[in-house]
Scaffold this motif. Structure first.
Motif, mmCIF file in Angstrom:
data_model
loop_
_atom_site.group_PDB
_atom_site.id
_atom_site.type_symbol
_atom_site.label_atom_id
_atom_site.label_comp_id
_atom_site.label_asym_id
_atom_site.label_seq_id
_atom_site.Cartn_x
_atom_site.Cartn_y
_atom_site.Cartn_z
ATOM 1 N N ASP A 172 -2.605 -1.422 -5.475
ATOM 2 C CA ASP A 172 -3.992 -1.488 -5.945
ATOM 3 C C ASP A 172 -4.149 -2.472 -7.098
ATOM 4 O O ASP A 172 -5.154 -3.169 -7.202
ATOM 5 N N GLN A 173 -3.152 -2.525 -7.967
ATOM 6 C CA GLN A 173 -3.210 -3.448 -9.097
ATOM 7 C C GLN A 173 -3.138 -4.898 -8.628
ATOM 8 O O GLN A 173 -3.825 -5.758 -9.170
ATOM 9 N N ILE A 174 -2.333 -5.151 -7.627
ATOM 10 C CA ILE A 174 -2.222 -6.516 -7.107
ATOM 11 C C ILE A 174 -3.532 -6.937 -6.453
ATOM 12 O O ILE A 174 -4.035 -8.031 -6.699
ATOM 13 N N ARG A 175 -4.107 -6.061 -5.643
ATOM 14 C CA ARG A 175 -5.398 -6.379 -5.015
ATOM 15 C C ARG A 175 -6.475 -6.591 -6.065
ATOM 16 O O ARG A 175 -7.285 -7.517 -5.969
ATOM 17 N N GLN B 159 -5.206 -14.290 -0.535
ATOM 18 C CA GLN B 159 -3.802 -13.988 -0.244
ATOM 19 C C GLN B 159 -3.017 -15.270 0.020
ATOM 20 O O GLN B 159 -1.884 -15.418 -0.434
ATOM 21 N N LYS B 160 -3.632 -16.182 0.733
ATOM 22 C CA LYS B 160 -2.956 -17.437 1.076
ATOM 23 C C LYS B 160 -2.600 -18.233 -0.180
ATOM 24 O O LYS B 160 -1.503 -18.783 -0.290
ATOM 25 N N GLU B 161 -3.519 -18.285 -1.136
ATOM 26 C CA GLU B 161 -3.266 -19.034 -2.372
ATOM 27 C C GLU B 161 -2.190 -18.352 -3.218
ATOM 28 O O GLU B 161 -1.318 -19.018 -3.783
ATOM 29 N N LEU B 162 -2.239 -17.034 -3.311
ATOM 30 C CA LEU B 162 -1.205 -16.304 -4.049
ATOM 31 C C LEU B 162 0.163 -16.536 -3.412
ATOM 32 O O LEU B 162 1.145 -16.791 -4.113
ATOM 33 N N ALA B 163 0.220 -16.483 -2.098
ATOM 34 C CA ALA B 163 1.482 -16.720 -1.389
ATOM 35 C C ALA B 163 2.003 -18.124 -1.657
ATOM 36 O O ALA B 163 3.196 -18.318 -1.908
ATOM 37 N N ARG B 164 1.107 -19.100 -1.645
ATOM 38 C CA ARG B 164 1.514 -20.486 -1.902
ATOM 39 C C ARG B 164 2.097 -20.625 -3.306
ATOM 40 O O ARG B 164 3.155 -21.209 -3.495
ATOM 41 N N ARG C 66 0.682 -9.462 2.121
ATOM 42 C CA ARG C 66 0.036 -8.329 2.806
ATOM 43 C C ARG C 66 0.889 -7.069 2.721
ATOM 44 O O ARG C 66 0.373 -5.979 2.472
ATOM 45 N N ARG C 67 2.197 -7.204 2.950
ATOM 46 C CA ARG C 67 3.090 -6.040 2.841
ATOM 47 C C ARG C 67 3.089 -5.487 1.422
ATOM 48 O O ARG C 67 3.077 -4.282 1.218
ATOM 49 N N LEU C 68 3.069 -6.375 0.447
ATOM 50 C CA LEU C 68 3.079 -5.947 -0.949
ATOM 51 C C LEU C 68 1.805 -5.199 -1.314
ATOM 52 O O LEU C 68 1.833 -4.291 -2.137
ATOM 53 N N GLU C 69 0.708 -5.553 -0.687
ATOM 54 C CA GLU C 69 -0.565 -4.896 -0.975
ATOM 55 C C GLU C 69 -0.773 -3.632 -0.149
ATOM 56 O O GLU C 69 -1.730 -2.904 -0.366
ATOM 57 N N ALA C 70 0.119 -3.349 0.788
ATOM 58 C CA ALA C 70 0.022 -2.128 1.595
ATOM 59 C C ALA C 70 0.461 -0.935 0.753
ATOM 60 O O ALA C 70 1.158 -1.073 -0.244
#
Length: 116
Positions: free
Chosen positions: A5-8, A18-23, A33-37
């Protein structure tokens, strides 16, 4: 360890997709996505979580026990840099109407009031 929840919430506050954070973290979007699950702790390596946290903190998030908040500006140079960035955005936005053609009702609708 930070919670999904904190990451989201941090991503939303910072307006990071999500794409920018991953980059920025050099991980895949699937990893974000897995981390935010809800069961993220068991699916993502601790070093990856730390990397994501560092990226979010560098972008201005501050993780606290009950959630996340925007980190306060640290010094006058940070405030000046933010002000310059905002002014750049304002100048680009002010220039937009000049580059777009003006439309009138006649351009959009026919003599019966129907869209052209």
């Amino acid at each position: 360890m930070i919670k999904p929840d904190q990451i989201r919430a941090a991503r939303a506050m910072l307006r990071l997709e999500q794409k920018e954070l991953a980059r920025r973290a050099h991980v895949s979007v699937a990893t974000v996505r897995r981390l935010e699950a809800e069961d993220a702790a068991s699916n993502v390596a601790g070093t990856t979580v730390a990397r994501i946290r560092n990226v979010l903190e560098e972008a201005g998030a501050e993780f606290i026990e009950s959630g996340v908040r925007r980190r306060a500006m640290r010094n006058p140079a940070d405030r000046e840099a933010r002000f310059r960035a905002i002014m750049d955005i304002a100048e680009r936005a002010a220039a937009l109407p000049v580059s777009n053609p003006d439309f009138s009702e006649a351009d959009l609708y026919d003599e019966n009031g129907l869209p052209r």
